[in-house]
Scaffold this motif. Structure first.
Motif, PDB file in Angstrom:
ATOM      1  N   LEU A 236       0.408  -1.197   0.292  1.00 51.03           N
ATOM      2  CA  LEU A 236      -0.016   0.177  -0.265  1.00 51.03           C
ATOM      3  C   LEU A 236       0.716   1.059   0.462  1.00 51.03           C
ATOM      4  O   LEU A 236       1.832   1.197   0.799  1.00 51.03           O
ATOM      5  N   ASP A 237       0.352   2.104  -0.313  1.00 53.01           N
ATOM      6  CA  ASP A 237       1.616   3.225  -1.087  1.00 53.01           C
ATOM      7  C   ASP A 237       2.739   3.178  -1.331  1.00 53.01           C
ATOM      8  O   ASP A 237       3.929   3.696  -0.597  1.00 53.01           O
ATOM      9  N   TRP A 238       2.887   2.277  -2.930  1.00 54.43           N
ATOM     10  CA  TRP A 238       4.057   2.252  -3.255  1.00 54.43           C
ATOM     11  C   TRP A 238       5.029   3.216  -3.236  1.00 54.43           C
ATOM     12  O   TRP A 238       4.054   4.151  -4.405  1.00 54.43           O
ATOM     13  N   GLY A 239       6.276   2.946  -3.580  1.00 50.67           N
ATOM     14  CA  GLY A 239       6.537   4.057  -3.982  1.00 50.67           C
ATOM     15  C   GLY A 239       6.518   5.687  -2.501  1.00 50.67           C
ATOM     16  O   GLY A 239       7.380   6.409  -2.980  1.00 50.67           O
ATOM     17  N   LYS A 240       6.355   5.666  -1.440  1.00 50.52           N
ATOM     18  CA  LYS A 240       5.942   6.734  -0.540  1.00 50.52           C
ATOM     19  C   LYS A 240       6.633   6.395   0.316  1.00 50.52           C
ATOM     20  O   LYS A 240       6.531   5.024   0.607  1.00 50.52           O
ATOM     21  N   PRO A 241       6.595   7.752   1.360  1.00 51.02           N
ATOM     22  CA  PRO A 241       7.757   7.376   2.798  1.00 51.02           C
ATOM     23  C   PRO A 241       7.169   6.036   3.580  1.00 51.02           C
ATOM     24  O   PRO A 241       7.497   5.333   4.350  1.00 51.02           O
ATOM     25  N   GLY A 242       5.656   6.565   3.519  1.00 49.28           N
ATOM     26  CA  GLY A 242       4.677   5.378   4.730  1.00 49.28           C
ATOM     27  C   GLY A 242       4.071   3.870   3.875  1.00 49.28           C
ATOM     28  O   GLY A 242       3.511   3.732   4.455  1.00 49.28           O
ATOM     29  N   GLN A 243       4.982   3.805   2.442  1.00 43.54           N
ATOM     30  CA  GLN A 243       4.420   2.425   2.064  1.00 43.54           C
ATOM     31  C   GLN A 243       4.659   0.622   3.425  1.00 43.54           C
ATOM     32  O   GLN A 243       5.163   0.986   3.722  1.00 43.54           O
ATOM     33  N   ARG A 244       3.456   0.728   2.696  1.00 45.24           N
ATOM     34  CA  ARG A 244       3.363  -0.689   3.732  1.00 45.24           C
ATOM     35  C   ARG A 244       3.136  -1.791   3.219  1.00 45.24           C
ATOM     36  O   ARG A 244       2.147  -2.320   2.001  1.00 45.24           O
ATOM     37  N   GLY A 245       3.778  -3.130   3.027  1.00 45.11           N
ATOM     38  CA  GLY A 245       3.815  -4.296   2.986  1.00 45.11           C
ATOM     39  C   GLY A 245       2.923  -5.517   3.187  1.00 45.11           C
ATOM     40  O   GLY A 245       2.496  -5.343   4.538  1.00 45.11           O
ATOM     41  N   ILE A 246       1.603  -5.591   2.310  1.00 44.82           N
ATOM     42  CA  ILE A 246       0.310  -6.499   3.421  1.00 44.82           C
ATOM     43  C   ILE A 246       1.444  -8.090   3.548  1.00 44.82           C
ATOM     44  O   ILE A 246       1.746  -9.118   2.625  1.00 44.82           O
ATOM     45  N   ARG A 247       1.054  -8.364   4.011  1.00 42.09           N
ATOM     46  CA  ARG A 247       1.151 -10.036   5.391  1.00 42.09           C
ATOM     47  C   ARG A 247       0.171 -10.754   4.337  1.00 42.09           C
ATOM     48  O   ARG A 247       0.260 -11.631   4.046  1.00 42.09           O
ATOM     49  N   SER A 248      -1.338 -10.783   5.421  1.00 44.75           N
ATOM     50  CA  SER A 248      -2.166 -11.287   4.960  1.00 44.75           C
ATOM     51  C   SER A 248      -3.418 -10.665   4.800  1.00 44.75           C
ATOM     52  O   SER A 248      -3.793  -9.031   5.538  1.00 44.75           O
ATOM     53  N   ILE A 249      -4.639 -10.919   4.263  1.00 41.42           N
ATOM     54  CA  ILE A 249      -5.248 -10.110   4.247  1.00 41.42           C
ATOM     55  C   ILE A 249      -6.728 -10.769   3.894  1.00 41.42           C
ATOM     56  O   ILE A 249      -6.168 -11.938   2.508  1.00 41.42           O
ATOM     57  N   THR A 250      -8.050 -10.372   3.454  1.00 38.73           N
ATOM     58  CA  THR A 250      -8.805 -11.043   2.703  1.00 38.73           C
ATOM     59  C   THR A 250      -8.961 -10.812   1.318  1.00 38.73           C
ATOM     60  O   THR A 250      -9.120  -9.159   1.093  1.00 38.73           O
ATOM     61  N   PRO A 251      -9.677 -11.604   0.843  1.00 38.60           N
ATOM     62  CA  PRO A 251     -10.072 -11.016  -0.629  1.00 38.60           C
ATOM     63  C   PRO A 251     -10.818 -10.122  -0.560  1.00 38.60           C
ATOM     64  O   PRO A 251     -10.782  -8.653  -1.566  1.00 38.60           O
ATOM     65  N   ASP A 252     -11.554  -9.709  -0.291  1.00 32.47           N
ATOM     66  CA  ASP A 252     -13.035  -8.402   0.582  1.00 32.47           C
ATOM     67  C   ASP A 252     -12.280  -7.318   0.803  1.00 32.47           C
ATOM     68  O   ASP A 252     -12.301  -6.521   0.197  1.00 32.47           O
ATOM     69  N   ALA A 253     -11.278  -7.466   1.149  1.00 34.74           N
ATOM     70  CA  ALA A 253     -10.349  -6.460   1.741  1.00 34.74           C
ATOM     71  C   ALA A 253      -9.631  -5.705   0.939  1.00 34.74           C
ATOM     72  O   ALA A 253      -9.755  -4.368   1.469  1.00 34.74           O
ATOM     73  N   LEU A 254      -8.890  -6.066   0.071  1.00 34.10           N
ATOM     74  CA  LEU A 254      -8.632  -6.091  -0.532  1.00 34.10           C
ATOM     75  C   LEU A 254      -8.828  -4.777  -1.763  1.00 34.10           C
ATOM     76  O   LEU A 254      -8.959  -3.999  -2.525  1.00 34.10           O
ATOM     77  N   ASP A 255     -10.661  -4.682  -1.732  1.00 30.85           N
ATOM     78  CA  ASP A 255     -10.983  -4.554  -2.236  1.00 30.85           C
ATOM     79  C   ASP A 255     -11.384  -2.733  -2.429  1.00 30.85           C
ATOM     80  O   ASP A 255     -11.958  -1.778  -3.208  1.00 30.85           O
ATOM     81  N   SER A 256     -10.381  -2.532  -1.435  1.00 28.66           N
ATOM     82  CA  SER A 256     -10.855  -1.092  -0.301  1.00 28.66           C
ATOM     83  C   SER A 256      -9.257  -0.228  -1.066  1.00 28.66           C
ATOM     84  O   SER A 256      -9.558   0.978  -0.834  1.00 28.66           O
ATOM     85  N   TYR A 257      -8.674  -1.010  -1.717  1.00 26.50           N
ATOM     86  CA  TYR A 257      -7.700  -0.630  -2.298  1.00 26.50           C
ATOM     87  C   TYR A 257      -7.120   0.087  -4.477  1.00 26.50           C
ATOM     88  O   TYR A 257      -8.033  -1.093  -4.751  1.00 26.50           O
ATOM     89  N   GLU A 258      -6.548   0.501  -4.279  1.00 27.26           N
ATOM     90  CA  GLU A 258      -6.364   0.656  -5.915  1.00 27.26           C
ATOM     91  C   GLU A 258      -4.883   0.143  -6.092  1.00 27.26           C
ATOM     92  O   GLU A 258      -4.441   0.375  -6.079  1.00 27.26           O
ATOM     93  N   PHE A 259      -4.839  -0.934  -7.551  1.00 22.31           N
ATOM     94  CA  PHE A 259      -3.658  -0.881  -7.920  1.00 22.31           C
ATOM     95  C   PHE A 259      -3.227  -1.034  -9.050  1.00 22.31           C
ATOM     96  O   PHE A 259      -4.218  -1.211  -9.900  1.00 22.31           O
ATOM     97  N   PRO A 260      -2.132  -0.158  -9.706  1.00 25.63           N
ATOM     98  CA  PRO A 260      -1.708   0.037 -10.952  1.00 25.63           C
ATOM     99  C   PRO A 260      -2.192  -0.922 -12.106  1.00 25.63           C
ATOM    100  O   PRO A 260      -2.441  -2.192 -12.184  1.00 25.63           O
ATOM    101  N   ALA A 261      -2.871  -0.859 -13.319  1.00 25.02           N
ATOM    102  CA  ALA A 261      -3.773  -1.968 -14.010  1.00 25.02           C
ATOM    103  C   ALA A 261      -2.560  -3.174 -14.975  1.00 25.02           C
ATOM    104  O   ALA A 261      -2.921  -3.635 -15.540  1.00 25.02           O
ATOM    105  N   GLY A 262      -1.693  -2.201 -15.213  1.00 29.10           N
ATOM    106  CA  GLY A 262      -1.055  -2.525 -15.598  1.00 29.10           C
ATOM    107  C   GLY A 262       0.536  -3.079 -15.491  1.00 29.10           C
ATOM    108  O   GLY A 262       1.381  -3.952 -16.031  1.00 29.10           O
ATOM    109  N   SER A 263       0.233  -2.968 -13.504  1.00 32.29           N
ATOM    110  CA  SER A 263       1.451  -3.613 -12.631  1.00 32.29           C
ATOM    111  C   SER A 263       0.475  -4.755 -12.385  1.00 32.29           C
ATOM    112  O   SER A 263       0.531  -6.490 -11.827  1.00 32.29           O
TER     113      SER A 263
END
Length: 312
Positions: A236-263
């Motif tokens: 989350l917040d990739w490339g920003k000072p506060g970026q966080r790597g997700i260890r474990s998450i449900t698929p529904d929780a992932l719906d709350s975030y957006e990720f680049p379509a090309g990667s």
């Protein structure tokens, strides 16, 4: 013994910016084989892989060779599937016991002729261009070009996969103890000739490798889908000072975030789809972390039973 599908990302045979030589691809195939050999010995394993740079190079070579008619993308995809599969197969074979069979299977995947992707080409293939080079290539070859970061690249339709023609053959091979390399580059895109003529024909498109891997994992009853990429987790917040790597998450929780379509976007979508459809888990991780990620020690695990989201 479990059944696992491992989808190798673009770094499997060619890192971004790396010259597309046979030597570089062979070296990277060896790295992938070393990372996966132990898994292939203990689990029923299917390996899939990308082919964007390779199919783009072949398409460009066809254009430059003006003495012959250009080959369609479905044929070029099959060529890359054989080439990349051969390299991975041979490098795995040089590590695994001689009696462990490895099979590269040319895999046809049906798509829907009415898929909206045909009206909006969006899948990047091939080399990087400047704006002026992209305009010239589009004019000369009839290509559609779009911005990819600081450069331009060719884009082609990327319809969603519907049906894997060789599903039963893949299952037979796994049951006999073979490691299978299949659905390379998203599989060879095909469709029925017409609603009443069920003969298969090739399609001028490429299928997203992660979505094809997800479909394959679902139809063969995989216990885990592993998507190996060039980052060690979903951030989350990739490339920003506060970026966080997700260890474990449900698929529904992932719906709350957006990720680049090309990667990362297609990888997250594939992981969510697999976890929701099967109740099994999907893992997104770096290639070298695959064994540890399957043990939930590294990477990002997407699991309907994950509970509260945790971070690295």
């Amino acid at each position: 013994m479990g059944r696992i599908v491992v989808a190798l990302g673009g770094n499997a045979l060619l890192k971004r910016g790396e010259p597309m030589t046979a030597e570089n691809q062979r070296r990277n195939a060896r790295v992938a084989a070393e990372a996966l050999a132990g898994l292939c010995e203990t689990e029923q394993t299917v390996i899939t892989h990308g082919n964007g740079p390779q199919v783009g190079l072949l398409a460009l070579q066809e254009v430059l060779n003006t003495d012959i008619e250009d080959y369609p993308l479905d044929v070029l995809v099959s060529e890359t599937m054989g080439m990349i599969g051969y390299m991975i197969e041979q490098e795995l074979g040089n590590i695994l016991p001689f009696e462990h069979h490895i099979v590269t299977l040319l895999t046809m995947i049906e798509v829907d002729p009415d898929d909206p992707a045909f009206g909006d080409p969006a899948k990047f293939i091939g080399k990087l261009y400047t704006a002026d080079q992209a305009k010239a290539a589009a004019t000369a070859n009839g290509w559609t070009m779009k911005v990819d970061g600081a450069h331009w690249r060719r884009v082609v339709p990327s319809p969603k996969p519907k049906h894997i023609v060789q599903t039963q053959a893949i299952e037979w091979l796994l049951e006999k103890g073979a490691t299978v390399i299949a659905a390379g580059g998203g599989g060879i895109p095909t469709m029925h000739k017409s609603p009443t003529d069920h003969r298969l024909i090739g399609v001028e498109a490429v299928i997203d490798k992660d979505l094809a891997s997800c479909l394959l994992a679902k139809v063969i009853g995989a216990d885990c889908l592993v998507i190996a990429t060039d980052t060690d987790a979903v951030y989350l917040d990739w490339g920003k000072p506060g970026q966080r790597g997700i260890r474990s998450i449900t698929p529904d929780a992932l719906d709350s975030y957006e990720f680049p379509a090309g990667s990362m976007g297609p990888k997250v979508e594939a992981a969510q789809d697999f976890a929701r459809a099967t109740g099994q888990r999907a893992v997104i991780c770096a290639l070298g972390d695959v064994p540890a990620a399957i043990r939930r020690e590294k990477g990002t695990t997407v699991d309907i039973h994950a509970g509260e989201t945790t971070f690295h």
